[in-house]
Design an enzyme around this catalytic site. Structure first.
Site, mmCIF file in Angstrom:
data_model
loop_
_atom_site.group_PDB
_atom_site.id
_atom_site.type_symbol
_atom_site.label_atom_id
_atom_site.label_comp_id
_atom_site.label_asym_id
_atom_site.label_seq_id
_atom_site.Cartn_x
_atom_site.Cartn_y
_atom_site.Cartn_z
ATOM 1 N N GLU A 32 0.831 -1.216 0.000
ATOM 2 C CA GLU A 32 0.000 0.000 0.000
ATOM 3 C C GLU A 32 0.864 1.265 0.000
ATOM 4 O O GLU A 32 0.527 2.257 -0.637
ATOM 5 C CB GLU A 32 -0.949 0.007 1.202
ATOM 6 C CG GLU A 32 -2.119 -0.961 1.056
ATOM 7 C CD GLU A 32 -3.007 -0.649 -0.151
ATOM 8 O OE1 GLU A 32 -3.089 0.506 -0.574
ATOM 9 O OE2 GLU A 32 -3.606 -1.605 -0.690
ATOM 10 N N TYR A 45 -6.605 6.648 4.045
ATOM 11 C CA TYR A 45 -6.790 5.633 3.012
ATOM 12 C C TYR A 45 -5.995 4.358 3.333
ATOM 13 O O TYR A 45 -6.532 3.244 3.316
ATOM 14 C CB TYR A 45 -6.353 6.167 1.628
ATOM 15 C CG TYR A 45 -6.255 5.068 0.621
ATOM 16 C CD1 TYR A 45 -7.397 4.578 0.007
ATOM 17 C CD2 TYR A 45 -5.026 4.453 0.340
ATOM 18 C CE1 TYR A 45 -7.335 3.518 -0.875
ATOM 19 C CE2 TYR A 45 -4.955 3.394 -0.536
ATOM 20 C CZ TYR A 45 -6.111 2.937 -1.137
ATOM 21 O OH TYR A 45 -6.043 1.872 -1.999
ATOM 22 N N ASP A 74 -9.862 6.643 -1.864
ATOM 23 C CA ASP A 74 -8.812 7.277 -2.669
ATOM 24 C C ASP A 74 -9.461 7.886 -3.919
ATOM 25 O O ASP A 74 -10.691 7.943 -4.020
ATOM 26 C CB ASP A 74 -7.723 6.262 -3.040
ATOM 27 C CG ASP A 74 -8.234 5.225 -4.041
ATOM 28 O OD1 ASP A 74 -9.447 5.136 -4.261
ATOM 29 O OD2 ASP A 74 -7.390 4.498 -4.615
#
Ligand code: SF4
Length: 362
Positions: free
Chosen positions: A35, A118, A136
């Site tokens: 991520e 996020y 996002d």
């Protein structure tokens, strides 16, 4: 009952979602690494880095203990180095405050350096199955289109409202938020595209999309004016001393801290000025100078416009006491010194491949 578009979206994801390396695991460390890499970097570019990074740093301890130059070298080519610096700080916090285990709750994850709303939602939902949305640009675009929302999602309030709306969605019994968040990611990157026209005919939730029904998909989300970037002009000097090249370490504060660079100076220098500048920082005499291609690099708020010169010096002493230069052969630079991708054009000119080779340590 499950919310209207959720079921077909999950069904589509389960049959047509992308097969990505970080989707083969539920290890929160690996999902976290993916991520962070995926922030501001394309999926295709991340794939190779992801495997290499995890091979060198397979767990929280390895990341927490990695020396700075080695860490930056592993990140070379990905850009936005603050991401990996923050990830290391966070790994140390996880070790000290959470017994080395990545916390499960979004409210705890978000306290770690480099983990925003996020990313916390993505890790909590994908690794731990928590019912957390991860909002996002993809989610904003898709929801703005399916609900025809004329809102400015650059405002924190509108983003919060959107998150609250997502929380009201109900999932089918066998559905989970990790899959739903990843379904949004895949739909946003392959079907509901941002700049070119969205591929609505391939979209599994077309029948629920208000903007599509009116043929005005491209009006959403509403765009906000961005401030123009500041332009900085500079001259880069590729200084050769025998078979070695000059590089130096950037300051610990400011843009690209503690990375290595080819010597450079603000402004566009003429050949004569560049020779003087090179002689002043090396205490060597220039024999030849050659103009090399110009280059540009775009950061989020600044653009570098660079003129480059290759300058051959009379081979000589590398230890000029007033200089912060390091002399190294191209292969050594490639292996040992993290050079930011802002200098890719000049590295290429010198046959130095950034981000291609693994570091020399294991
Ligand atoms: S129908 Fe088109 S605009 Fe609407 S969500 Fe699907 S791809 Fe996006």
């Amino acid at each position: 009952m499950c919310s209207d578009f959720v079921k077909p979206l999950l069904l589509w994801y389960n049959t047509q979602g992308r097969d990505l390396p970080w989707r083969k695991t539920k290890d929160p460390y690996r999902i976290w690494v993916s991520e962070i890499m995926l922030q501001q970097t394309r999926v295709e570019a991340v794939k190779g880095y992801y495997e290499r990074f995890l091979e060198a740093l397979p767990d929280i301890d390895a990341l927490a203990d990695c020396p700075e130059d080695e860490l930056n070298k592993l990140w070379e080519g990905l850009g936005y180095y603050s991401r990996v610096r923050n990830m290391q700080k966070a790994a140390r916090t996880v070790r000290e405050q959470y017994g080395g285990k990545v916390p499960e709750e979004k409210s705890e994850l978000i306290k770690l350096p480099g983990i925003g709303d996020y990313t916390a939602g993505a890790i909590a939902s994908i690794a731990f199955g928590k019912p957390e949305p991860a909002v996002d640009g993809n989610v904003i675009r898709i929801v703005a289109r399916i609900r025809a929302l004329k809102k400015d999602f650059s405002s924190a309030k509108e983003k919060r409202n959107l998150t609250e709306f997502l929380r009201t969605l109900t999932l089918p019994e066998n559905g989970n938020w990790g899959d739903l968040n990843q379904a949004f990611m895949d739909l946003g990157s392959g079907v509901c595209l941002p700049n070119s026209s969205p591929r609505c005919e391939e979209c599994p939730i077309m029948e629920f999309c208000t903007a599509h029904k009116s043929g005005i998909e491209m009006d959403y989300p509403v765009r906000t004016e961005k401030k123009p970037r500041r332009i900085e002009q500079m001259t880069v000097m590729l200084i050769r001393n025998g078979d070695k090249l000059a590089i130096r370490k950037r300051p610990a504060k400011g843009l690209l801290p503690n990375l290595y660079e080819f010597p450079n100076t603000a402004g566009i220098l003429s050949e004569e000025e560049a020779v003087h500048a090179a002689e002043a920082i090396t205490n060597l005499e220039a024999i030849r100078i050659k103009r090399v291609p110009e280059a540009r690099h775009i950061f989020s708020h600044v653009e570098w416009h660079m003129r480059g010169y290759e300058i051959i010096m009379t081979p000589g002493d590398e230890k000029y006491p007033e200089s912060d230069l390091i002399y190294a052969e191209a292969g050594e630079i490639e292996r040992e010194y993290p050079i930011p991708s802002a200098f890719t054009a000049y590295a290429k000119y010198l046959n130095i491949h950034l981000g291609k080779k693994g570091p020399s340590y294991k």
